[in-house]
Design a protein around this motif. Structure first.
Motif, PDB file in Angstrom:
ATOM      1  N   LEU A  21     -12.206  24.021  51.247  1.00  0.00           N
ATOM      2  CA  LEU A  21     -11.163  24.329  50.276  1.00  0.00           C
ATOM      3  C   LEU A  21      -9.760  23.991  50.766  1.00  0.00           C
ATOM      4  O   LEU A  21      -8.815  24.036  49.996  1.00  0.00           O
ATOM      5  CB  LEU A  21     -11.226  25.808  49.897  1.00  0.00           C
ATOM      6  CG  LEU A  21     -12.522  26.267  49.246  1.00  0.00           C
ATOM      7  CD1 LEU A  21     -12.489  27.773  49.020  1.00  0.00           C
ATOM      8  CD2 LEU A  21     -12.768  25.541  47.942  1.00  0.00           C
ATOM      9  N   ILE A  23      -6.591  22.002  51.507  1.00  0.00           N
ATOM     10  CA  ILE A  23      -6.006  20.782  50.973  1.00  0.00           C
ATOM     11  C   ILE A  23      -5.013  20.245  51.990  1.00  0.00           C
ATOM     12  O   ILE A  23      -4.080  20.942  52.383  1.00  0.00           O
ATOM     13  CB  ILE A  23      -5.321  21.048  49.619  1.00  0.00           C
ATOM     14  CG1 ILE A  23      -6.366  21.472  48.598  1.00  0.00           C
ATOM     15  CG2 ILE A  23      -4.561  19.825  49.147  1.00  0.00           C
ATOM     16  CD1 ILE A  23      -5.813  21.839  47.255  1.00  0.00           C
ATOM     17  N   GLU A  24      -5.218  19.020  52.398  1.00  0.00           N
ATOM     18  CA  GLU A  24      -4.335  18.380  53.376  1.00  0.00           C
ATOM     19  C   GLU A  24      -3.084  17.848  52.678  1.00  0.00           C
ATOM     20  O   GLU A  24      -3.134  17.416  51.536  1.00  0.00           O
ATOM     21  CB  GLU A  24      -5.068  17.228  54.070  1.00  0.00           C
ATOM     22  CG  GLU A  24      -6.242  17.662  54.909  1.00  0.00           C
ATOM     23  CD  GLU A  24      -5.846  18.488  56.128  1.00  0.00           C
ATOM     24  OE1 GLU A  24      -4.788  18.202  56.720  1.00  0.00           O
ATOM     25  OE2 GLU A  24      -6.592  19.426  56.449  1.00  0.00           O
ATOM     26  N   ASN A  25      -1.983  17.870  53.387  1.00  0.00           N
ATOM     27  CA  ASN A  25      -0.725  17.335  52.893  1.00  0.00           C
ATOM     28  C   ASN A  25      -0.515  15.952  53.508  1.00  0.00           C
ATOM     29  O   ASN A  25      -0.078  15.851  54.648  1.00  0.00           O
ATOM     30  CB  ASN A  25       0.422  18.270  53.256  1.00  0.00           C
ATOM     31  CG  ASN A  25       1.769  17.713  52.880  1.00  0.00           C
ATOM     32  OD1 ASN A  25       1.884  16.663  52.266  1.00  0.00           O
ATOM     33  ND2 ASN A  25       2.814  18.420  53.243  1.00  0.00           N
ATOM     34  N   GLU A  47       7.203  21.560  49.603  1.00  0.00           N
ATOM     35  CA  GLU A  47       5.744  21.592  49.700  1.00  0.00           C
ATOM     36  C   GLU A  47       5.149  22.571  48.692  1.00  0.00           C
ATOM     37  O   GLU A  47       4.096  22.305  48.100  1.00  0.00           O
ATOM     38  CB  GLU A  47       5.290  21.990  51.115  1.00  0.00           C
ATOM     39  CG  GLU A  47       5.578  20.951  52.169  1.00  0.00           C
ATOM     40  CD  GLU A  47       6.943  21.101  52.833  1.00  0.00           C
ATOM     41  OE1 GLU A  47       7.146  20.522  53.894  1.00  0.00           O
ATOM     42  OE2 GLU A  47       7.811  21.814  52.282  1.00  0.00           O
ATOM     43  N   TYR A  51       2.539  21.338  45.969  1.00  0.00           N
ATOM     44  CA  TYR A  51       1.195  21.914  45.951  1.00  0.00           C
ATOM     45  C   TYR A  51       0.898  22.545  44.590  1.00  0.00           C
ATOM     46  O   TYR A  51      -0.169  22.348  44.013  1.00  0.00           O
ATOM     47  CB  TYR A  51       1.028  22.957  47.060  1.00  0.00           C
ATOM     48  CG  TYR A  51      -0.340  23.589  47.035  1.00  0.00           C
ATOM     49  CD1 TYR A  51      -1.438  22.930  47.579  1.00  0.00           C
ATOM     50  CD2 TYR A  51      -0.546  24.824  46.435  1.00  0.00           C
ATOM     51  CE1 TYR A  51      -2.701  23.490  47.526  1.00  0.00           C
ATOM     52  CE2 TYR A  51      -1.803  25.393  46.381  1.00  0.00           C
ATOM     53  CZ  TYR A  51      -2.877  24.721  46.929  1.00  0.00           C
ATOM     54  OH  TYR A  51      -4.128  25.274  46.869  1.00  0.00           O
ATOM     55  N   THR A  52       1.866  23.280  44.054  1.00  0.00           N
ATOM     56  CA  THR A  52       1.675  23.951  42.778  1.00  0.00           C
ATOM     57  C   THR A  52       1.508  22.953  41.637  1.00  0.00           C
ATOM     58  O   THR A  52       0.655  23.123  40.770  1.00  0.00           O
ATOM     59  CB  THR A  52       2.872  24.876  42.472  1.00  0.00           C
ATOM     60  OG1 THR A  52       2.997  25.815  43.527  1.00  0.00           O
ATOM     61  CG2 THR A  52       2.697  25.607  41.163  1.00  0.00           C
ATOM     62  N   GLN A  53       2.311  21.903  41.645  1.00  0.00           N
ATOM     63  CA  GLN A  53       2.306  20.955  40.528  1.00  0.00           C
ATOM     64  C   GLN A  53       1.176  19.927  40.597  1.00  0.00           C
ATOM     65  O   GLN A  53       0.621  19.556  39.569  1.00  0.00           O
ATOM     66  CB  GLN A  53       3.653  20.223  40.444  1.00  0.00           C
ATOM     67  CG  GLN A  53       4.824  21.124  40.196  1.00  0.00           C
ATOM     68  CD  GLN A  53       4.779  21.792  38.831  1.00  0.00           C
ATOM     69  OE1 GLN A  53       3.863  21.643  38.048  1.00  0.00           O
ATOM     70  NE2 GLN A  53       5.799  22.579  38.540  1.00  0.00           N
ATOM     71  N   THR A  54       0.876  19.426  41.807  1.00  0.00           N
ATOM     72  CA  THR A  54      -0.057  18.286  41.887  1.00  0.00           C
ATOM     73  C   THR A  54      -1.103  18.396  42.980  1.00  0.00           C
ATOM     74  O   THR A  54      -1.916  17.481  43.126  1.00  0.00           O
ATOM     75  CB  THR A  54       0.717  16.976  42.142  1.00  0.00           C
ATOM     76  OG1 THR A  54       1.273  17.005  43.462  1.00  0.00           O
ATOM     77  CG2 THR A  54       1.810  16.758  41.110  1.00  0.00           C
ATOM     78  N   ARG A  55      -1.070  19.455  43.779  1.00  0.00           N
ATOM     79  CA  ARG A  55      -1.972  19.580  44.933  1.00  0.00           C
ATOM     80  C   ARG A  55      -1.807  18.377  45.873  1.00  0.00           C
ATOM     81  O   ARG A  55      -2.750  17.832  46.379  1.00  0.00           O
ATOM     82  CB  ARG A  55      -3.433  19.706  44.508  1.00  0.00           C
ATOM     83  CG  ARG A  55      -3.761  20.911  43.646  1.00  0.00           C
ATOM     84  CD  ARG A  55      -3.541  22.200  44.407  1.00  0.00           C
ATOM     85  NE  ARG A  55      -4.091  23.358  43.726  1.00  0.00           N
ATOM     86  CZ  ARG A  55      -3.392  24.157  42.936  1.00  0.00           C
ATOM     87  NH1 ARG A  55      -2.115  23.914  42.713  1.00  0.00           N
ATOM     88  NH2 ARG A  55      -3.952  25.204  42.383  1.00  0.00           N
ATOM     89  N   PHE A  56      -0.539  17.965  46.060  1.00  0.00           N
ATOM     90  CA  PHE A  56      -0.157  16.860  46.944  1.00  0.00           C
ATOM     91  C   PHE A  56      -0.756  15.521  46.503  1.00  0.00           C
ATOM     92  O   PHE A  56      -1.066  14.666  47.325  1.00  0.00           O
ATOM     93  CB  PHE A  56      -0.531  17.127  48.411  1.00  0.00           C
ATOM     94  CG  PHE A  56       0.140  18.324  49.003  1.00  0.00           C
ATOM     95  CD1 PHE A  56       1.512  18.414  49.069  1.00  0.00           C
ATOM     96  CD2 PHE A  56      -0.610  19.366  49.500  1.00  0.00           C
ATOM     97  CE1 PHE A  56       2.140  19.522  49.614  1.00  0.00           C
ATOM     98  CE2 PHE A  56      -0.002  20.477  50.061  1.00  0.00           C
ATOM     99  CZ  PHE A  56       1.378  20.561  50.111  1.00  0.00           C
ATOM    100  N   SER A  57      -0.887  15.317  45.205  1.00  0.00           N
ATOM    101  CA  SER A  57      -1.373  14.039  44.674  1.00  0.00           C
ATOM    102  C   SER A  57      -0.195  13.304  44.045  1.00  0.00           C
ATOM    103  O   SER A  57       0.607  13.905  43.339  1.00  0.00           O
ATOM    104  CB  SER A  57      -2.442  14.263  43.602  1.00  0.00           C
ATOM    105  OG  SER A  57      -3.559  14.908  44.143  1.00  0.00           O
TER     106      SER A  57
END
Length: 133
Positions: A21, A23-25, A47, A51-57
């Motif tokens: 679970l 999630i790497e940045n 960060e 993370y909230t908006q795109t999960r670092f995508s």
């Protein structure tokens, strides 16, 4: 001892699932650069938003659209170009405050992060100037 055996197996199973679970940045260096350019932005804010908006995508035009018609978000920071009267169209706002063109913010992950930091810093200055009057 027999009572603790199921507990041990359940604990091992759950701990192995917890690692899946995480999630790497992948944008650590870009966030560091943004903080160095805009030191007034509190560490961790960028960060948290990403993370909230795109999960670092890094979301682009080729990202699959929402199946329920939500407005499309762009970049690592999840900026909205057309809020469709549901969300604020914050891409143009960030572009105006940061001075970066909208297309650059949408297409380049580093520019997306730095533009957001620049806009955040500009708002900090506006609020600071406003509170002194």
């Amino acid at each position: 001892m027999k009572k603790f055996l199921p507990f041990i197996f359940i604990s091992l199973f759950l701990s192995s699932k917890a690692n899946e679970l995480v999630i790497e940045n992948p944008y650590t260096q870009q966030f560091k650069k943004a903080y160095s350019l805009y030191p007034s932005v509190p560490k961790g804010v960028l960060e948290a938003v990403a993370y909230t908006q795109t999960r670092f995508s890094h979301l682009q035009d080729n990202t699959e659209p929402s199946c329920i018609g939500l407005p499309r978000a762009y970049g690592v920071m999840g900026l909205i170009a057309d809020g469709k009267n549901y969300f604020r169209s914050n891409l143009q706002f960030v572009s105006d405050l940061s001075g970066f063109p909208e297309n650059d913010i949408k297409s380049n992950a580093e520019t997306n992060i730095i533009a957001y930091a620049a806009a955040f810093s500009a708002i900090q200055k506006q609020v600071g100037n406003f509170s002194k009057n």
